[in-house]
Design a protein around this motif. Structure first.
Motif, short mmCIF file in Angstrom:
data_model
loop_
_atom_site.label_atom_id
_atom_site.label_comp_id
_atom_site.label_asym_id
_atom_site.label_seq_id
_atom_site.Cartn_x
_atom_site.Cartn_y
_atom_site.Cartn_z
N ILE A 79 0.84 -1.20 0.00
CA ILE A 79 0.00 0.00 0.00
C ILE A 79 0.87 1.25 0.00
N TYR A 80 1.94 1.24 0.81
CA TYR A 80 2.93 2.31 0.80
C TYR A 80 4.19 1.79 0.12
N HIS A 81 4.87 2.68 -0.59
CA HIS A 81 6.14 2.32 -1.22
C HIS A 81 7.27 3.04 -0.50
N PRO A 82 8.27 2.30 -0.03
CA PRO A 82 9.34 2.93 0.75
C PRO A 82 10.19 3.87 -0.08
N ASP A 83 10.76 4.88 0.58
CA ASP A 83 11.69 5.78 -0.09
C ASP A 83 13.03 5.10 -0.34
N ARG A 84 13.39 4.22 0.57
CA ARG A 84 14.61 3.43 0.40
C ARG A 84 14.35 2.01 0.88
N GLY A 85 15.11 1.07 0.32
CA GLY A 85 14.91 -0.32 0.66
C GLY A 85 13.80 -0.95 -0.15
N HIS A 86 13.57 -2.23 0.06
CA HIS A 86 12.53 -2.91 -0.69
C HIS A 86 11.98 -4.11 0.09
N VAL A 87 10.81 -4.56 -0.33
CA VAL A 87 10.16 -5.74 0.23
C VAL A 87 10.15 -6.82 -0.84
N SER A 88 10.52 -8.02 -0.48
CA SER A 88 10.44 -9.14 -1.42
C SER A 88 9.69 -10.29 -0.74
#
Length: 343
Positions: A79-88
């Motif tokens: 729902i939110y997209h991080p400014d840095r980093g990522h989700v996998s």
């Protein structure tokens, strides 16, 4: 199967002309950390958050309101997209955040279950096959034929939880409200989560119900102002509860309580002697009570937090037995006053 957060950082812009008001001195740290870039001010809601979950993991998120728990769950769900980093992740992440999300107030419970299934990409045949089990799980009976706007909040929660878990994917994240159900329905939640684990599912849940989290989780993460303060096993829940209880105490008592464990008496630096406690494990249902020889047990405090203090009343005398216990059960811990303890 896996779900991984890799150095997640997320900023929210602060409205122009907004004013920053710090938390009350000595109070819990609320919200993210303020940061400045040129003329723009941001709240860093998540700051370098990382973890990795694998098949069968159930992660409990704990922390004060505003610590970043709900924000992290929404990042995990996309729902939110991080400014840095990522989700996998190895599978799509399903989330329960809002009881009314995807529901129509004018539609019946049954119709809303069908809509929820269609939104999850299920076929009509799959939905129809699942409806009897979902209806039984909700316990709503004839109310499923009534419009959603006639439901109480608890009834709507039952419908939302049943629908989302029935049509969810292999990875599920759940926000605070999941602990709001009655005791009977919470037992159904526990059973449903157990079924999920048998199906090799990953679960991430935030709740203020520590007893619910202890029963669900094999891992825990403590967030504070968007940062990870501690991550580990379920003992992290105990550590958070103890720290939160200490913060709520009056300033002169904090050091006394934080430095000890069990049940004891403190006098130094205090206007009157206090009975102090710092407990471990599940504290749900515990009471503070006292018994004078030859007299009935008197309940002094109907509920006991993990850490706390009770100022001795004028009637306290040597030989009184104070104990912390659940009703009709043996004491978890006890103490007998002596001449130095009495006021």
């Amino acid at each position: 199967m896996h779900l991984e957060a890799d150095h997640i950082t997320l900023d929210f812009p602060l409205a122009q002309g907004g004013h920053s008001r710090g938390a009350v001195a000595g109070g819990p740290p609320l919200g993210g950390r303020l940061r400045q870039e040129g003329r723009s001010t941001f709240v860093r809601a998540l700051d370098d958050v990382s973890f990795k979950l694998e098949t069968g993991d159930r992660l409990a998120l704990v922390g004060h309101n505003g610590s970043g728990k709900s924000t992290l769950l929404r990042v995990l769900a996309g729902i939110y997209h991080p400014d840095r980093g990522h989700v996998s992740s190895s599978s799509h992440v399903s989330g329960i955040f809002n009881m009314s999300l995807g529901f129509r107030q004018e539609a019946t419970g049954y119709r809303n279950l069908v809509l929820k299934g269609l939104m999850a990409g299920r076929s009509r045949a799959e939905i129809e096959a699942a409806l009897p089990e979902i209806a039984e799980f909700t316990g709503l009976g004839p109310y499923l034929d009534m419009p959603l706007h006639t439901y109480s909040q608890g009834m709507a929660m039952r419908l939302a939880f049943a629908a989302t878990t029935a049509f969810s994917n292999d990875i599920l994240v759940m926000d605070e409200w999941i602990g709001a159900g009655d005791a009977g329905f919470q037992e159904k939640i526990i059973a449903r989560m157990t079924d999920f684990l048998h199906a090799s599912t990953i679960v991430v849940v935030a709740s203020h119900s520590a007893s619910l989290l202890r029963r669900l989780a094999n891992k825990a993460m403590w967030l504070e102002q968007g940062q990870v303060r501690r991550v580990g096993g379920p003992e992290v829940i105990d550590e958070y509860e103890a720290a939160a209880s200490v913060v709520e105490l009056a300033a002169p008592l904090r050091t006394h309580v934080a430095s000890g464990s069990g049940l004891w008496v403190a006098r130094e630096g205090l206007e009157a002697p206090h009975l102090l406690w710092n407990l471990r494990g599940d504290v749900s249902g515990l009471q503070l009570r006292v018994q004078e020889p030859g007299r009935e047990v008197l309940v002094v405090r109907a509920s006991v937090a993990r850490c706390g203090a009770w100022p001795f009343a004028p009637w306290v005398r040597p030989g009184m037995r104070f104990e912390i216990a659940r009703p009709h059960e043996e004491p978890v811990i006890s103490l007998v006053t002596d001449d130095a303890c009495a006021a």
